[in-house]
Design a protein around this motif. Sequence first.
Motif, PDB file in Angstrom:
ATOM      1  N   ASN A 154       0.823  -1.224   0.000  1.00 58.29           N
ATOM      2  CA  ASN A 154       0.000   0.000   0.000  1.00 58.29           C
ATOM      3  C   ASN A 154       0.855   1.272   0.000  1.00 58.29           C
ATOM      4  O   ASN A 154       0.386   2.340   0.363  1.00 58.29           O
ATOM      5  N   SER A 156      -0.819   4.092  -1.741  1.00 61.58           N
ATOM      6  CA  SER A 156      -2.272   4.077  -1.650  1.00 61.58           C
ATOM      7  C   SER A 156      -2.833   5.480  -1.391  1.00 61.58           C
ATOM      8  O   SER A 156      -2.405   6.164  -0.462  1.00 61.58           O
ATOM      9  N   TYR A 190       1.171  -0.292  -6.663  1.00 62.30           N
ATOM     10  CA  TYR A 190       1.333   0.069  -5.247  1.00 62.30           C
ATOM     11  C   TYR A 190       0.282   1.073  -4.787  1.00 62.30           C
ATOM     12  O   TYR A 190       0.437   1.718  -3.761  1.00 62.30           O
ATOM     13  N   GLY A 191      -0.788   1.211  -5.568  1.00 65.64           N
ATOM     14  CA  GLY A 191      -1.969   1.917  -5.075  1.00 65.64           C
ATOM     15  C   GLY A 191      -2.139   3.364  -5.481  1.00 65.64           C
ATOM     16  O   GLY A 191      -3.078   4.014  -5.019  1.00 65.64           O
TER      17      GLY A 191
END
Length: 258
Positions: free
Chosen positions: A9, A12, A36-37
Amino acid sequence: MFEYTAPTNLLSGRNILITGASDGIGRCCARTFAQYGANLILLGRSLKKLEDLYDEIEKIYPGTTSIQPMDFNKASDDEYLSLASSVSEKYKQLDGLVLSAGMLGARNPIEFYPTEIWRETIQVNLNSVFMITKVLLPLLRLSDDARLLFISSSVGRRSRAHWGAYAVSKFAVEGFMQTLAEELEKTSAIKVNSLNPGGTKTNMRAEAYPAEDPDTLPTPEKLMPVYLYLFSNEAKTIHGHAIDASNFDPFNYLPLAK
Ligand SMILES: NC(=O)c1ccc[n+]([C@@H]2O[C@H](COP(=O)([O-])OP(=O)(O)OC[C@H]3O[C@@H](n4cnc5c(N)ncnc54)[C@H](OP(=O)(O)O)[C@@H]3O)[C@@H](O)[C@H]2O)c1
């Protein structure tokens, strides 16, 4: 090469704009950052390449991506301003900017360097960097942890014969990075660095070294641990540095001396 296992994350909810996202290292960066968001704004010259990448990312991570075709050799000041407006309509702040777009230009001695290609290379590799940074800084300032990465080159740090406008543009980008880093150090949370990816298997490298076997070069994917690390919490104090991906060691990049 540097190894880094980023938390899944890592990015994120972070809004990141990547130039040169339609090909080469920028495209790889877009795919990786999506994984990876990140929410991404992808800039490139070719609409078709951007649409293909958009479809690929949106299929896996729906609602995270937008595209913005733009030719830096032709873009007017108004186009940069409308880019900033459209980013601010979609996102309340910008958390990252990766300036990967670039062109090689001619490979000639200065005496025979074609003037038009000189102008175009400076326009695409340098003036676009100024314009895009200028119009997006207000949105980067709204983030509590923004990262700005200028993509440089080894000939932007030690030049070589026949690299003409490309080398000069990259030297200028290094100077621009240093100027901005000092300006922002005490007035914002934005961390600014330049990164030399080093010889990497892309179309630009093939154009520069046509006789080279591309399979001897690292792929853009090999660079991604460095790119991800520079957006991590651990890299929060890395600011104002000219970084090399090929020998990256985070301990070499301590806070700037006061
Ligand atoms: N590859 C290497 O070995 C190497 C080494 C040192 C530094 N670098 C630097 O790394 C960065 C990425 O290079 P790369 O190897 O990934 O190059 P690349 O594969 O040739 O990709 C270049 C990107 O820049 C975009 N671009 C070129 N001209 C443009 C223009 N007029 N307007 C808008 N976008 C434009 C291209 O868009 P379209 O594809 O849509 O035309 C493409 O997305 C560059 O800044 C380069 O100087 C690369």
